[in-house]
Every structure is written in structure tokens, then in C-alpha cells.
Scaffold this active site. Structure first.
Site, PDB file in Angstrom:
ATOM      1  N   ASN A 215      -2.222   3.657  14.131  1.00  0.00           N
ATOM      2  CA  ASN A 215      -1.947   2.221  14.061  1.00  0.00           C
ATOM      3  C   ASN A 215      -1.171   1.715  15.266  1.00  0.00           C
ATOM      4  OD1 ASN A 215      -2.188  -0.239  12.718  1.00  0.00           O
ATOM      5  ND2 ASN A 215      -0.162  -0.053  11.792  1.00  0.00           N
TER       6      ASN A 215
ATOM      7  N   LYS B 216       0.968   0.221   6.050  1.00  0.00           N
ATOM      8  CA  LYS B 216       1.961  -0.755   5.582  1.00  0.00           C
ATOM      9  C   LYS B 216       1.431  -2.158   5.350  1.00  0.00           C
ATOM     10  CE  LYS B 216       3.357  -1.952  10.227  1.00  0.00           C
ATOM     11  NZ  LYS B 216       4.405  -2.217  11.193  1.00  0.00           N
TER      12      LYS B 216
ATOM     13  N   SER C  38      11.392   0.500   0.774  1.00  0.00           N
ATOM     14  CA  SER C  38      11.274  -0.941   1.009  1.00  0.00           C
ATOM     15  C   SER C  38      11.839  -1.728  -0.160  1.00  0.00           C
ATOM     16  CB  SER C  38       9.794  -1.281   1.170  1.00  0.00           C
ATOM     17  OG  SER C  38       9.576  -2.675   1.068  1.00  0.00           O
TER      18      SER C  38
ATOM     19  N   TYR D  50       0.441  -0.560  -1.951  1.00  0.00           N
ATOM     20  CA  TYR D  50       1.456  -0.233  -0.936  1.00  0.00           C
ATOM     21  C   TYR D  50       2.829  -0.071  -1.610  1.00  0.00           C
ATOM     22  CZ  TYR D  50       5.160  -1.404   2.378  1.00  0.00           C
ATOM     23  OH  TYR D  50       6.335  -1.413   3.079  1.00  0.00           O
TER      24      TYR D  50
ATOM     25  N   LYS E 164       5.512   3.287  -2.247  1.00  0.00           N
ATOM     26  CA  LYS E 164       6.955   3.360  -1.941  1.00  0.00           C
ATOM     27  C   LYS E 164       7.720   3.857  -3.173  1.00  0.00           C
ATOM     28  CE  LYS E 164       6.886   2.077   2.341  1.00  0.00           C
ATOM     29  NZ  LYS E 164       7.049   3.122   3.370  1.00  0.00           N
TER      30      LYS E 164
END
Ligand code: UD1
Length: 340
Positions: free
Chosen positions: A37, A86, A126, A151, A155
Site C-alpha cells: 500500500n 485500513k 484504533s 476493519y 482491530k
């Protein structure tokens, strides 16, 4: 004897800033990244800031053998795991891609930590784990809410993997840092955020609009129950955020943890609305931004900001830069990228 920190995803936005701060604090750093990425802009930027090359291994953390070999080759005192996908929206469209990459890569890190008889593991978590919070600001004791995207699920799951492995495997210790909204760039303007394609996040969209790469910023919703109707977030300067990692790693390698698994919010404690951020960007950089009000973006929470007092007290860390300084750094980086 210098301690060695392995930084997975070290060529990315957060990983590159953390690498700089770690080396400046006296750590040896090994960077590993599969470059899926990013290109090598930030790696090269890190080397020019530090004035030397750092060990860089191009590898995929989903390859368990490669991760074990890496741990066997270097004496790793701590690993910071950033390597992950992400993009919230993409994770809704392609959940398997997110589950496979984000979960497997971290399982491989934990497996390597266990098989070498223990390791200090710092996981990059996060504020998304708090979902739409019932009370503000959020503390580490605030309940995690069901994640609103795959996502966010990854986490939460990775936090749980770390908690359980710390409990089960002697010598494995863990810290999860829950970031609020990291923005900005290094004051040298040599490293920063490099979104591929159209940015999802607010600040890269602002800077790309200001430089002329995007025509107009859409502010997603001005009918939220806040003072000016736009969402509120806790925007944390990327260098401040990076320094929190140095404090957390040092706490681990010096054996100063109070529990073998700890969680810290990494934020400023200062809520800023989208409109306030746009106004601050215009003011500090002396320019006008083309923006319009657009419909709400699905999945956005109204407001979230941190109570950072645990990190302030336990890590001896505090966010220092003002939002204006941070937005000036973000703009300097965008201009650097444009060769201006
Ligand atoms: C998201 C993720 C978070 C992740 C972070 C990475 C969720 C719910 N959020 O945070 O986990 O760590 O990205 O930085 O999983 N906005 C606009 N116009 C734009 C872009 C954004 O108005 O073009 C607004 C959004 O509605 C939001 C604020 O700006 O209110 C911040 O958005 P963004 O930068 O995307 O971050 P989050 O969604 O807060």
C-alpha cells in the site's frame, strides 16, 4: 546494549514516523513491509532524516515462515505491528481480504513471539473499537461496542488475540495503543501520508484539494447534534503519536508494565469538528479551501474524543502540538510531494 525493535509496516504513514522517533531515542530498528500500500518514498525519507540506511526487509507478514526467519535472524526485543489494511469502506466490500491479511499477519507475529520464548508486542489499535460511545470522552474502561466494519472487527479481534496470548504464553507481553485520528507529517516534510487513489480520510482530502488535485472537499453532514452540525474527532499529530510508541516500547523493555497486557488511548482529549478543522487549515496556511456540504457518510460516529490521562500518567506521554502546527506540517508535506 541497544535494544532492537521490529516495525512491521514500517514504510507506511505511522510506521515511518515511529521508526524515526525510535532511532532518535536510541533503538535499533528493523523495518519490514510488503509495500502493498505504499512505495519507498517514506522509507527514503526516514533514511534522509536519520542520515543513514536502516535494515529493510520486503516481506509479507502473512507468510509465517518468513516471520519466524526474521525473528530468528534478529534478536528482537519488541515488535510493533502496523502491517494491516485500513480502508473502512473497502473492508465492508471485501471482508475476507481484511480478515485474511489483518488477522493472519498478527497471528504470525504472536506465534513467532511465543516460539522464541516471549517478546514485547505492541499492537496498533484504533478508537474504532469504541464504536458510537455512550459517554465522552472515552477512557480505556469505556465499553467496546460492536464494530461497524470488518476493519473495526479486525482491530477488536487482534486486541483479544494479544490479551489471550499474554495470558497463556510466558514472556509474551503486550500493549495495545488505541489511536484517535492521526494527521499531519514530520516537520522535515520528508515523510507523511501517501494515500493511494482518492483519499478516504479528511486531512489528505483537504491538502489534495488545496493543491488542486481534487476539485472540492465534501463535508459529510452538517446536521449532526453538535455545535456546528459537523462530526467531532480527536485529531492527533503524527509525531506526537509516534512518541507515544517510544514511551510504550521503553515501558515494556525496561520491565515497567503494571500488567502484562495494557491498553492506552492515544489522543489529545481535544474535540475538533470538521468545520473547525477546515477553518484552522485555511487560517494557518493563509488559503481558501473549496468545500461543500454533502450528505452524511454511512458508518460515521457523531463524536469521539479521548480521555488520554492514563497514557499521560503511565507512559509519561502527552500530545504537544497544536492542531494548527499539525495542519501546517500536513500542508508542507503536500507541497513537498507536488515539488513546490
Ligand atoms: C477512520 C476510521 C478509524 C481509522 C481512521 C484512520 C472508523 C469508524 N473510522 O476514522 O478507525 O483509524 O479512519 O485515520 O473505523 N470527512 C469529511 N469529508 C471527507 C472525509 C472525511 O467530511 O472527505 C469527515 C468524516 O465524516 C469524519 C471526519 O471527517 O467526521 C474524519 O473522517 P476520517 O478522516 O475518514 O476519519 P474517521 O472516519 O474518524
Amino acid at each position: 546494549m541497544k535494544k532492537t525493535v521490529l516495525v512491521s509496516g514500517g514504510a507506511g504513514f505511522i510506521g515511518s514516523h515511529v521508526t524515526v522517533e525510535l532511532v532518535q531515542a536510541g533503538y535499533d530498528v528493523v523495518i519490514a513491509d510488503n509495500m502493498s500500500n505504499c512505495d519507498d518514498t517514506n522509507y527514503r525519507g526516514v533514511c534522509s532524516i536519520l542520515g543513514r540506511e536502516l535494515p529493510f526487509i520486503k516481506m509479507d507478514f502473512c507468510d509465517g515462515d518468513a516471520v519466524n526467519e526474521l525473528f530468528a535472524k534478529y534478536r528482537i526485543d519488541a515488535v510493533i505491528h502496523f502491517a494491516a489494511f485500513k480502508a473502512v469502506g473497502e473492508s465492508v466490500d471485501e471482508p475476507l481480504k481484511y480478515y485474511r491479511n489483518n488477522l493472519l499477519s498478527f497471528l504470525n507475529v504472536l506465534e513467532a513471539a511465543r516460539s522464541q520464548g516471549g517478546c514485547n508486542v505492541l499492537f496498533s489499535s484504533s478508537a474504532t473499537v469504541y464504536g458510537e460511545p455512550e459517554e465522552l470522552p472515552v477512557t480505556e474502561k469505556s465499553p467496546r461496542q460492536p464494530a461497524t466494519s470488518p476493519y473495526g472487527d479486525t482491530k477488536q479481534m487482534c486486541e483479544d488475540f494479544l490479551r489471550d496470548c499474554v495470558r497463556a504464553y510466558p514472556g509474551v507481553k503486550g500493549i495495545a495503543l488505541r489511536y484517535f485520528n492521526p494527521i499531519g507529517a514530520h516537520p522535515s516534510a520528508l515523510i507523511g501520508e501517501l494515500p493511494r487513489g482518492v483519499p478516504n480520510n479528511l486531512v489528505p482530502f483537504i491538502t489534495q484539494t488545496a493543491i488542486g488535485r481534487r476539485e472540492c472537499l465534501s463535508i459529510f453532514g452538517n446536521d449532526y447534534p453538535t455545535e456546528d452540525g459537523t462530526c467531532k474527532r480527536d485529531y492527533i499529530d503524527i509525531v506526537d503519536l509516534a512518541k507515544a510508541h517510544v514511551c510504550a516500547v521503553t515501558r515494556m523493555v525496561e520491565g515497567r508494565m503494571k500488567e502484562d497486557y495494557e491498553i492506552f488511548n492515544v489522543g489529545t482529549g481535544r474535540p475538533v469538528s470538521v468545520l473547525e478543522l477546515v477553518n484552522a487549515f485555511e487560517k494557518v496556511n493563509g488559503l481558501k479551501l473549496n468545500y461543500k456540504i454533502a450528505p452524511r457518510r454511512p458508518g460515521d460516529v457523531v463524536a469521539i474524543w479521548a480521555d488520554p490521562s492514563l497514557a499521560n500518567e503511565e507512559l509519561g506521554w502527552k500530545a504537544e502540538r497544536s492542531v494548527e502546527e499539525t495542519l501546517a506540517a500536513a500542508w508542507a508535506w503536500e507541497k513537498h510531494l507536488a515539488g513546490k
